[in-house]
Structure formats: structure tokens, C-alpha cells
Design a protein around this motif. Structure first.
Motif, PDB file in Angstrom:
ATOM      1  N   TYR A  63      20.237   2.950 -33.204  1.00  9.07           N
ATOM      2  CA  TYR A  63      20.452   4.035 -32.042  1.00  9.07           C
ATOM      3  C   TYR A  63      20.163   5.365 -32.349  1.00  9.07           C
ATOM      4  O   TYR A  63      20.117   5.787 -33.614  1.00  9.07           O
ATOM      5  CB  TYR A  63      21.895   4.026 -31.538  1.00  9.07           C
ATOM      6  N   THR A  64      19.799   6.178 -31.324  1.00 10.12           N
ATOM      7  CA  THR A  64      19.458   7.618 -31.553  1.00 10.12           C
ATOM      8  C   THR A  64      20.467   8.533 -31.259  1.00 10.12           C
ATOM      9  O   THR A  64      21.420   8.315 -30.944  1.00 10.12           O
ATOM     10  CB  THR A  64      18.212   8.069 -30.777  1.00 10.12           C
ATOM     11  N   ASN A  65      20.196   9.757 -31.599  1.00 16.25           N
ATOM     12  CA  ASN A  65      21.305  10.812 -31.339  1.00 16.25           C
ATOM     13  C   ASN A  65      21.430  11.176 -29.773  1.00 16.25           C
ATOM     14  O   ASN A  65      22.523  11.340 -29.395  1.00 16.25           O
ATOM     15  CB  ASN A  65      20.839  12.197 -31.865  1.00 16.25           C
ATOM     16  N   ASP A  66      20.540  10.841 -29.068  1.00 16.71           N
ATOM     17  CA  ASP A  66      20.208  10.928 -27.386  1.00 16.71           C
ATOM     18  C   ASP A  66      21.507   9.643 -27.191  1.00 16.71           C
ATOM     19  O   ASP A  66      22.132   9.765 -26.127  1.00 16.71           O
ATOM     20  CB  ASP A  66      18.947  10.624 -27.002  1.00 16.71           C
ATOM     21  N   ASP A  67      21.359   8.469 -27.684  1.00 11.58           N
ATOM     22  CA  ASP A  67      22.344   7.409 -27.248  1.00 11.58           C
ATOM     23  C   ASP A  67      23.658   7.946 -27.534  1.00 11.58           C
ATOM     24  O   ASP A  67      24.528   7.628 -27.044  1.00 11.58           O
ATOM     25  CB  ASP A  67      21.980   6.173 -28.165  1.00 11.58           C
ATOM     26  N   ILE A  68      23.952   8.614 -28.984  1.00  9.88           N
ATOM     27  CA  ILE A  68      25.422   8.830 -29.361  1.00  9.88           C
ATOM     28  C   ILE A  68      25.748   9.880 -28.281  1.00  9.88           C
ATOM     29  O   ILE A  68      26.856  10.087 -27.681  1.00  9.88           O
ATOM     30  CB  ILE A  68      25.378   9.524 -30.609  1.00  9.88           C
ATOM     31  N   MET A  69      24.936  10.837 -27.773  1.00 15.48           N
ATOM     32  CA  MET A  69      25.289  11.849 -26.668  1.00 15.48           C
ATOM     33  C   MET A  69      25.837  11.313 -25.366  1.00 15.48           C
ATOM     34  O   MET A  69      26.667  11.778 -24.557  1.00 15.48           O
ATOM     35  CB  MET A  69      24.121  12.966 -26.492  1.00 15.48           C
ATOM     36  N   SER A  70      24.824  10.291 -25.075  1.00 13.93           N
ATOM     37  CA  SER A  70      25.285   9.609 -23.781  1.00 13.93           C
ATOM     38  C   SER A  70      26.680   9.032 -23.870  1.00 13.93           C
ATOM     39  O   SER A  70      27.338   8.862 -23.156  1.00 13.93           O
ATOM     40  CB  SER A  70      24.134   8.549 -23.417  1.00 13.93           C
ATOM     41  N   PHE A  71      26.854   7.973 -25.012  1.00 11.13           N
ATOM     42  CA  PHE A  71      28.040   7.286 -25.259  1.00 11.13           C
ATOM     43  C   PHE A  71      29.305   8.197 -25.423  1.00 11.13           C
ATOM     44  O   PHE A  71      30.324   7.901 -24.594  1.00 11.13           O
ATOM     45  CB  PHE A  71      28.208   6.441 -26.372  1.00 11.13           C
ATOM     46  N   ALA A  72      29.001   9.415 -25.749  1.00  8.30           N
ATOM     47  CA  ALA A  72      30.031  10.319 -26.000  1.00  8.30           C
ATOM     48  C   ALA A  72      30.457  10.907 -24.613  1.00  8.30           C
ATOM     49  O   ALA A  72      31.698  10.869 -24.682  1.00  8.30           O
ATOM     50  CB  ALA A  72      29.585  11.674 -26.841  1.00  8.30           C
ATOM     51  N   ARG A  73      29.605  11.350 -23.777  1.00  3.47           N
ATOM     52  CA  ARG A  73      29.911  11.562 -22.402  1.00  3.47           C
ATOM     53  C   ARG A  73      30.639  10.490 -21.597  1.00  3.47           C
ATOM     54  O   ARG A  73      31.751  10.660 -21.169  1.00  3.47           O
ATOM     55  CB  ARG A  73      28.770  12.066 -21.685  1.00  3.47           C
ATOM     56  N   ALA A  74      30.392   9.207 -21.891  1.00  4.05           N
ATOM     57  CA  ALA A  74      31.274   8.002 -21.197  1.00  4.05           C
ATOM     58  C   ALA A  74      32.481   8.094 -21.628  1.00  4.05           C
ATOM     59  O   ALA A  74      33.506   7.776 -21.072  1.00  4.05           O
ATOM     60  CB  ALA A  74      30.353   6.823 -21.471  1.00  4.05           C
ATOM     61  N   TRP A  75      32.595   7.868 -23.098  1.00  7.74           N
ATOM     62  CA  TRP A  75      33.843   7.750 -23.639  1.00  7.74           C
ATOM     63  C   TRP A  75      34.853   8.601 -23.644  1.00  7.74           C
ATOM     64  O   TRP A  75      36.049   8.487 -23.746  1.00  7.74           O
ATOM     65  CB  TRP A  75      33.695   7.025 -25.109  1.00  7.74           C
ATOM     66  N   THR A  76      34.440   9.761 -23.490  1.00 13.67           N
ATOM     67  CA  THR A  76      35.428  11.013 -23.703  1.00 13.67           C
ATOM     68  C   THR A  76      35.650  11.567 -22.335  1.00 13.67           C
ATOM     69  O   THR A  76      36.313  12.547 -22.212  1.00 13.67           O
ATOM     70  CB  THR A  76      35.119  12.154 -24.790  1.00 13.67           C
ATOM     71  N   GLY A  77      34.792  11.282 -21.104  1.00 13.84           N
ATOM     72  CA  GLY A  77      34.820  11.843 -19.901  1.00 13.84           C
ATOM     73  C   GLY A  77      35.709  11.366 -18.854  1.00 13.84           C
ATOM     74  O   GLY A  77      35.963  11.792 -17.936  1.00 13.84           O
ATOM     75  N   PHE A  78      36.468  10.075 -19.310  1.00 10.58           N
ATOM     76  CA  PHE A  78      37.231   9.746 -18.588  1.00 10.58           C
ATOM     77  C   PHE A  78      38.731  10.392 -18.472  1.00 10.58           C
ATOM     78  O   PHE A  78      39.027  10.761 -19.637  1.00 10.58           O
ATOM     79  CB  PHE A  78      37.599   8.122 -18.584  1.00 10.58           C
ATOM     80  N   LYS A  79      39.481  10.617 -17.375  1.00  6.09           N
ATOM     81  CA  LYS A  79      40.612  11.204 -17.434  1.00  6.09           C
ATOM     82  C   LYS A  79      41.845  10.153 -16.765  1.00  6.09           C
ATOM     83  O   LYS A  79      41.401   9.065 -16.245  1.00  6.09           O
ATOM     84  CB  LYS A  79      40.571  12.393 -16.517  1.00  6.09           C
TER      85      LYS A  79
END
Length: 80
Positions: A46-62
Motif C-alpha cells: 500500500y501507499t501513504n495515500d492508502d494509509i491517509m484514507s484508512f486513517a480518516r476512516a478508522w479514526t473518524g467515527f464517533k
């Protein structure tokens, strides 16, 4: 944005999940050896762009409020 400051998703969490519990960091052959490209370099999964996308998904939930028509009354919060 919170209190006038921009917050960024936790990329370290996403990276840890991908490296430790999912795909690893390089593609592997069936025998477990690393796959190489035509130049002899390892192939990244995976690329750093993939990491940034997953980070938004996995830490964006409340944590959500309880919904009476779905959860048991004894629960203190939504477990979805």
C-alpha cells in the motif's frame, strides 16, 4: 477542526493495523519470500495515500447515541 485548530487523523493507528494485523508491508510469494519488481525492489502493498484514507476512516467515527428501536435497554451506548 476543534477549538480553532485543524486535527489530522491518526496515521500511526492505520499503519499499525495494516502492518501487524492485515497485509504486512511487502507483497509475498506463496512460499513466503518477498515479491520483487523488474528492477529487484520489493513491491509495497500500500501507499501513504492508502494509509491517509484508512486513517480518516478508522479514526473518524464517533460514539453514537443509543437508538431505542435497535439496542437493548441495558446497554449504555450504541455498539454499532
Amino acid at each position: 477542526e476543534r477549538f480553532g485548530q485543524i486535527a489530522y487523523a491518526d496515521e500511526n493507528f492505520a499503519r499499525e493495523i495494516m502492518q501487524l494485523f492485515s497485509t504486512g508491508i511487502v507483497e509475498l510469494n506463496v512460499d513466503g519470500s518477498t515479491k520483487l519488481d523488474s528492477v529487484g525492489n520489493t513491491i509495497q502493498v500500500y501507499t501513504n495515500d492508502d494509509i491517509m484514507s484508512f486513517a480518516r476512516a478508522w479514526t473518524g467515527f464517533k460514539r453514537q447515541s443509543q437508538r431505542g428501536n435497535i439496542e437493548e435497554v441495558s446497554w449504555t451506548a450504541n455498539r454499532v
